[in-house]
Design a protein around this motif. Structure first.
Motif, PDB file in Angstrom:
ATOM      1  N   GLU A  91      -9.275  -8.954   6.772  1.00 49.09           N
ATOM      2  CA  GLU A  91      -8.218  -8.958   5.760  1.00 49.09           C
ATOM      3  C   GLU A  91      -7.878 -10.402   5.353  1.00 49.09           C
ATOM      4  OE1 GLU A  91      -6.083  -6.454   4.239  1.00 49.09           O
ATOM      5  OE2 GLU A  91      -7.819  -5.231   4.746  1.00 49.09           O
TER       6      GLU A  91
ATOM      7  N   ARG B 114      -5.563 -14.613  -6.289  1.00 50.25           N
ATOM      8  CA  ARG B 114      -5.492 -13.181  -6.572  1.00 50.25           C
ATOM      9  C   ARG B 114      -6.828 -12.498  -6.250  1.00 50.25           C
ATOM     10  NH1 ARG B 114      -2.895 -14.856 -11.432  1.00 50.25           N
ATOM     11  NH2 ARG B 114      -4.732 -14.197 -12.618  1.00 50.25           N
TER      12      ARG B 114
ATOM     13  N   ALA C 166      -7.633  -9.576  -3.389  1.00 49.34           N
ATOM     14  CA  ALA C 166      -8.154  -8.295  -3.879  1.00 49.34           C
ATOM     15  C   ALA C 166      -9.133  -7.637  -2.902  1.00 49.34           C
ATOM     16  CB  ALA C 166      -8.830  -8.480  -5.239  1.00 49.34           C
TER      17      ALA C 166
ATOM     18  N   SER D 290      -8.537  -7.047   0.144  1.00 47.43           N
ATOM     19  CA  SER D 290      -7.773  -6.339   1.173  1.00 47.43           C
ATOM     20  C   SER D 290      -8.028  -4.839   1.101  1.00 47.43           C
ATOM     21  CB  SER D 290      -6.275  -6.606   1.004  1.00 47.43           C
ATOM     22  OG  SER D 290      -5.523  -5.804   1.901  1.00 47.43           O
ATOM     23  N   ARG D 291      -8.177  -4.229   2.257  1.00 48.43           N
ATOM     24  CA  ARG D 291      -8.362  -2.777   2.324  1.00 48.43           C
ATOM     25  C   ARG D 291      -7.087  -2.057   2.744  1.00 48.43           C
ATOM     26  NH1 ARG D 291     -14.491  -1.904   4.830  1.00 48.43           N
ATOM     27  NH2 ARG D 291     -15.557  -3.278   3.322  1.00 48.43           N
ATOM     28  N   THR D 292      -6.093  -2.818   3.167  1.00 48.33           N
ATOM     29  CA  THR D 292      -4.837  -2.213   3.602  1.00 48.33           C
ATOM     30  C   THR D 292      -3.742  -2.317   2.556  1.00 48.33           C
ATOM     31  OG1 THR D 292      -3.989  -4.255   4.586  1.00 48.33           O
ATOM     32  CG2 THR D 292      -5.386  -2.857   5.982  1.00 48.33           C
ATOM     33  N   GLY D 293      -3.871  -3.284   1.655  1.00 45.67           N
ATOM     34  CA  GLY D 293      -2.805  -3.543   0.704  1.00 45.67           C
ATOM     35  C   GLY D 293      -1.669  -4.360   1.295  1.00 45.67           C
ATOM     36  N   GLU D 294      -1.765  -4.672   2.580  1.00 43.61           N
ATOM     37  CA  GLU D 294      -0.761  -5.497   3.262  1.00 43.61           C
ATOM     38  C   GLU D 294      -1.455  -6.552   4.117  1.00 43.61           C
ATOM     39  OE1 GLU D 294       3.141  -2.829   4.011  1.00 43.61           O
ATOM     40  OE2 GLU D 294       1.434  -2.301   5.301  1.00 43.61           O
TER      41      GLU D 294
END
Length: 261
Positions: free
Chosen positions: A8, A236, A240, A242-246
């Protein structure tokens, strides 16, 4: 072709992603599932001199021209030297030296402290109840300090003293960043550089992880600097993946704490 093994986009994994995008370099992204210790499974990665000497803890690996490059700041320095287009380092030797001075403080004092807090807050709860599955893989880790880091996360055995020392070091780093940014938009010289990438990758999570230390009242210049970097197209693009969004909650054991700072 360049290939980056990463998790991440947070901390050490974020730095080379930003640098690669800032330089507009084509590369193959190879996502590794750090929480399952995928990278310690037999046959996943051929050990090299660089991986065996890596003191950064869990972090990215860059593959280029048959070589492996480890440690996140060293990777960004390598990219700067190997691909001089779109410079991320000033031409003046004194400013280059200042980038190295920041790098030493960030990677030896700041990053271990943030890693400890992040592992305690985010990683340990994620690993709860997974001891029997992960311990056989932890036992295969060659570096003792990393074994200890994973076992500490598995048992959530972070002492009050270690947490307090980590908070103290984070506060020290934030004060230094705030002072440096009080009369300049960037950490070194008049332009965005590797120093900003290095510090941003560690600092970006702090408004959520340590809100008492990093907020509009305690660190207004740091907060504005974070916003200024987050809107960059390269940053950005790095987020992008990221697979968790966090991604700011993604932590794994990092480097050992230094005795200074």
């Amino acid at each position: 072709m360049l290939e980056l093994l990463h998790w991440e986009p947070n901390g050490s994994w974020l730095k080379p992603l930003i640098a690669l995008h800032e330089k507009g370099l084509d590369f193959r992204s190879r996502f590794v599932d750090v929480l399952s210790l995928e990278h310690y499974r037999p046959g996943f990665l051929q050990p090299s001199r660089e991986t065996q000497l890596n003191l950064e803890g869990e972090g990215p690996i860059l593959f280029h021209a048959g070589c492996q490059i480890t440690e996140s700041h060293f990777i960004t320095e390598y990219l700067e030297e190997a691909f001089p287009g779109t410079p991320l380092c000033p031409a003046e030797p004194i400013e280059q030296a200042r980038i190295l001075a920041w790098a030493r403080f960030i990677n030896e004092v700041f990053m271990p402290a943030v890693s400890t807090l992040g592992c305690h807050v985010y990683l340990a709860p994620q690993l709860k109840g997974r001891d029997s599955v992960l311990e056989p893989l932890v036992a295969q880790i060659a570096m003792t300090y990393l074994q200890e880091g994973w076992r500490r996360a598995l048992s959530d055995s972070y002492s009050d003293e270690l947490i307090e020392d980590s908070q103290r070091k984070v506060a020290l780093a934030v004060r230094r960043l705030e002072a440096a940014l009080s009369d300049s938009r960037w950490l070194v010289g008049s332009a965005y550089s590797l120093a900003d990438i290095d510090a941003f990758a560690i600092c970006n999570c702090l408004p959520g992880l340590a809100p008492a230390l990093v907020n509009e009242s305690t660190a207004p210049h740091v907060m504005e600097w974070l916003r200024r970097i987050r809107v960059r197209s390269a940053v950005r693009a790095a987020f992008a993946v990221s697979r968790t969004g966090e991604p700011e909650k993604a932590f794994a054991p990092g480097p050992e704490h230094s005795r200074w700072g």
